[in-house]
Design a protein around this motif. Structure first.
Motif, PDB file in Angstrom:
ATOM      1  N   TYR A 198     -19.138   8.800 -12.507  1.00  0.00           N
ATOM      2  CA  TYR A 198     -17.870   8.627 -13.206  1.00  0.00           C
ATOM      3  C   TYR A 198     -17.932   7.384 -14.081  1.00  0.00           C
ATOM      4  O   TYR A 198     -18.321   6.299 -13.627  1.00  0.00           O
ATOM      5  CB  TYR A 198     -16.714   8.477 -12.209  1.00  0.00           C
ATOM      6  CG  TYR A 198     -16.423   9.708 -11.394  1.00  0.00           C
ATOM      7  CD1 TYR A 198     -16.454  10.980 -11.970  1.00  0.00           C
ATOM      8  CD2 TYR A 198     -16.121   9.613 -10.039  1.00  0.00           C
ATOM      9  CE1 TYR A 198     -16.192  12.102 -11.215  1.00  0.00           C
ATOM     10  CE2 TYR A 198     -15.847  10.742  -9.283  1.00  0.00           C
ATOM     11  CZ  TYR A 198     -15.883  11.990  -9.884  1.00  0.00           C
ATOM     12  OH  TYR A 198     -15.619  13.107  -9.132  1.00  0.00           O
ATOM     13  N   LYS A 244     -11.035   6.625  -8.119  1.00  0.00           N
ATOM     14  CA  LYS A 244     -11.117   8.048  -8.464  1.00  0.00           C
ATOM     15  C   LYS A 244     -10.840   8.944  -7.251  1.00  0.00           C
ATOM     16  O   LYS A 244     -11.590   9.895  -6.997  1.00  0.00           O
ATOM     17  CB  LYS A 244     -12.515   8.365  -9.007  1.00  0.00           C
ATOM     18  CG  LYS A 244     -12.917   7.596 -10.254  1.00  0.00           C
ATOM     19  CD  LYS A 244     -12.191   8.094 -11.488  1.00  0.00           C
ATOM     20  CE  LYS A 244     -12.714   7.392 -12.739  1.00  0.00           C
ATOM     21  NZ  LYS A 244     -12.022   7.858 -13.960  1.00  0.00           N
ATOM     22  N   CYS A 286     -15.743   3.136 -13.757  1.00  0.00           N
ATOM     23  CA  CYS A 286     -15.523   3.117 -12.307  1.00  0.00           C
ATOM     24  C   CYS A 286     -16.557   2.207 -11.665  1.00  0.00           C
ATOM     25  O   CYS A 286     -17.733   2.226 -12.037  1.00  0.00           O
ATOM     26  CB  CYS A 286     -15.641   4.533 -11.758  1.00  0.00           C
ATOM     27  SG  CYS A 286     -15.277   4.677 -10.009  1.00  0.00           S
TER      28      CYS A 286
END
Length: 294
Positions: A258, A269, A261
């Motif tokens: 991701y 997330k 992040c």
């Protein structure tokens, strides 16, 4: 002996003696189906069940969910007799399952908890159905002999405390989260609490002395449990290159990354993680390869 603990009004919290250590855990039973799969959440270094606070409400919609504090962390015993090796943590997870009569479970491990999960799968592959590794620790070597020898010097615990506290908790959280807005007072207070316990730093010293290096390539190549790895591209604690290396060494692994992040991926997330975990757990298991007739 299992004992109910009034830790929080809505927290189903318990204590259980496992491998001679008092272990704190939370058990969220799925109310829709007693046949639901069981997921066990295993936190990372300097953490606790708190790190899964956003995943638990989402996972319990479909699964039985157990989050435990490893010995030395959170509300579990800060034992001075437990040998703080990753392999012993892995064995403790299997012993914990035995105590609760859990035949098979899915393990979700974050950071060091990922290595613990891999050890459990290596030890008892028939007991671990699938693995989900979040920013998994990997290829970390054992502490040097000189550092281990120094840990026996008087006042080393003071030095350990100074090392952990060299930044305040807020700064440490900012280092593991990409989105600084997620660093709230609630989160700071939750991660600060264990640091006030004197026994906590004695446990860290024992972990420093006992912790063997992470599983090596040959060991990883013998773990055939299906693995889903999820990483934050901005992870500064365990860089994403570790994820690529693990994907190469584990026989049945997939890697999802991701953007925007960091390391504490469960805070940043949670919905995305649950979506991927659900898809992964719904995938049919691969049939075992049968040997050709001679």
């Amino acid at each position: 002996m299992e004992e109910r603990s009034n830790v929080g009004e809505y927290t189903p919290s318990y204590r259980l003696t496992v491998s001679g250590v008092d272990v704190y855990y939370e058990y969220y039973e799925n109310q829709s189906s007693s046949e639901a799969e069981t997921i066990i959440l295993i936190h990372g270094f300097l953490s606790s069940t708190l790190s899964f606070r956003k995943l638990i409400p989402l996972l319990t919609k479909e699964y039985h969910v157990i989050a435990l504090d490893l010995p030395g962390f959170g509300r579990s015993e800060k034992s001075r007799t437990f040998v703080y090796k990753l392999c012993n943590y892995g064995k403790l997870v299997i012993d914990f399952m035995n105590k609760l009569n859990i035949r098979q479970a899915v393990l979700i491990g974050h950071s060091m908890g990922g290595q613990v999960s891999l050890h459990a799968a290596k030890l008892a592959p028939d007991r671990v159905k699938k693995l989900v590794l979040l920013g998994c620790c990997g290829y970390v070597k054992r502490a040097s002999r000189s550092v281990i020898y120094c840990s026996y010097i008087p006042f080393f615990s003071w030095g350990m405390r100074t090392w952990v506290m060299r930044k305040n908790v807020k700064d440490n959280l900012l280092a593991v989260l990409h989105d600084s807005k997620l660093v709230t007072k609630e989160l700071i207070d939750g991660y600060s609490k264990p640091l006030t316990e004197a026994g906590f730093f004695h446990s860290l010293i024992r972990l420093l002395r006992h912790r063997e290096g992470d599983l090596e390539r040959a060991d990883l190549q013998n773990i055939h449990t299906p693995v889903l790895m999820i990483w934050g591209r901005e992870d500064k604690v365990m860089p994403v290159k570790t994820g690529y290396r693990l994907k190469h060494d584990l026989p049945d692994a997939k890697l999802i990354i991701y953007d925007n992040c960091g390391h504490l991926i469960m805070e940043e997330k949670p919905e995305d993680i649950i979506s991927e975990v659900t898809k992964f757990l719904h995938e049919p298991e691969k049939a075992a390869v049968q040997p050709l007739p001679s």
